[in-house]
Design an enzyme around this catalytic site. Structure first.
Site, PDB file in Angstrom:
ATOM      1  N   SER A 188       0.725  -1.080  -0.076  1.00  0.00           N
ATOM      2  CA  SER A 188       0.045  -0.058  -0.315  1.00  0.00           C
ATOM      3  C   SER A 188       1.048   1.367   0.110  1.00  0.00           C
ATOM      4  O   SER A 188       1.854   1.197   0.580  1.00  0.00           O
ATOM      5  CB  SER A 188      -0.904   0.006   1.301  1.00  0.00           C
ATOM      6  OG  SER A 188      -1.481   1.353   1.495  1.00  0.00           O
ATOM      7  N   TYR A 204      -2.387  -1.043   9.998  1.00  0.00           N
ATOM      8  CA  TYR A 204      -2.429  -1.390   8.716  1.00  0.00           C
ATOM      9  C   TYR A 204      -0.891  -1.046   8.088  1.00  0.00           C
ATOM     10  O   TYR A 204      -0.521  -1.652   7.141  1.00  0.00           O
ATOM     11  CB  TYR A 204      -3.484  -0.837   7.978  1.00  0.00           C
ATOM     12  CG  TYR A 204      -3.837  -0.946   6.423  1.00  0.00           C
ATOM     13  CD1 TYR A 204      -4.194  -2.124   6.124  1.00  0.00           C
ATOM     14  CD2 TYR A 204      -3.293  -0.149   5.630  1.00  0.00           C
ATOM     15  CE1 TYR A 204      -4.262  -2.378   4.641  1.00  0.00           C
ATOM     16  CE2 TYR A 204      -3.445  -0.405   4.285  1.00  0.00           C
ATOM     17  CZ  TYR A 204      -3.983  -1.446   3.904  1.00  0.00           C
ATOM     18  OH  TYR A 204      -4.175  -1.674   2.359  1.00  0.00           O
TER      19      TYR A 204
END
Length: 253
Positions: free
Chosen positions: A147, A160
């Protein structure tokens, strides 16, 4: 640009493939000639997604998997090998988020552990389970979904972000270890994509991403699929250990 048929004969396993990015990857891989095993925890959605691909004449099979469970991961790898007759590629897309909005002092310990168990340990376990089949293919390729949050340090999303930073680090380490097997290992780092999993993100955050991109529009799953197709193709056989940021220029990596 990817050309239809360039993955003809390739056998590829995609995790987290019942919807969103994972389904977009599975669909694009099929469209380029691959046979695809879709793996997901949600059997109801998985059945629908596999049926949609089969209705278009693609060879697709569904396998239930919980990437947090080592036994389930091994079963998934074995089933994919059996169903497809071999394995040339693996896309580690399965992941969970910590939902955001909380600073580091407020993250629940159980949530932190879940995110790490699925996003980090699950990626390692699945790659390990598939390694023998990928080695046997002689042209194995692995793509991890990272990401761009790990490239710029998004706030209030630490579990995350940390997990995706670990995925990037594993990409580098695995590329070194699996290179001896002729297996490439790369990561694709999308920006904020419009999918079911990002519905919790406030509209102001989506707007911020759009405004700060060089290409000022929403990002869709299809925007990311081409990078995955490329990483699975013969054209990427000498590309390994790399992280490709696919985010419209929000982060230039």
């Amino acid at each position: 640009m990817p050309q239809i048929g360039q993955l003809q004969g390739r056998r590829i396993l995609v995790t987290g493939a019942a919807r969103g990015l994972g389904f977009a990857f599975a669909q694009a891989l099929c469209e380029h000639g691959a046979q695809v095993a879709l793996a997901d925890l949600r059997e109801d959605l998985l059945t629908q997604s596999v049926a949609a691909l089969q209705a278009r004449g693609f060879r697709a099979v569904g396998i239930r998997v919980d990437v947090a469970d080592p036994a389930s991961v091994q079963h998934c790898a074995d089933e994919a090998l059996r169903a497809l007759g071999g394995l040339d590629g693996l896309v580690n897309n399965a992941a969970v988020t910590d939902s955001g909005g909380k600073g580091m002092d407020d993250i629940e310990l159980a949530k932190w552990d879940q995110v790490m168990q699925v996003n980090v340990r699950g990626t390692w376990l699945m790659t390990r389970a598939c390694r023998p089949a990928l080695r046997a293919s002689g042209r194995g390729a692995v793509v991890h979904l990272a990401s761009d949050t790990a490239l710029w340090g998004a706030p209030n999303l630490m579990a995350y972000v940390a997990s995706k930073g670990a995925v990037i680090a594993m990409t580098h380490a695995m590329a070194r270890e699996l290179g001896a097997d002729g297996i490439t290992v790369n990561a694709v780092a999308p920006g904020l994509v419009m999918v079911e999993a990002t519905q919790y993100v406030p509209e102001t955050r989506h707007r911020h991403y759009i405004d700060q991109r060089a290409l000022q529009r929403e990002q869709t799953p299809e925007d990311v699929a081409g990078a995955v197709v490329y990483a699975m193709s013969e054209g990427a056989r000498f590309v390994t250990g790399q992280v490709l940021a696919v985010n419209g220029g929000f982060v230039m990596h």
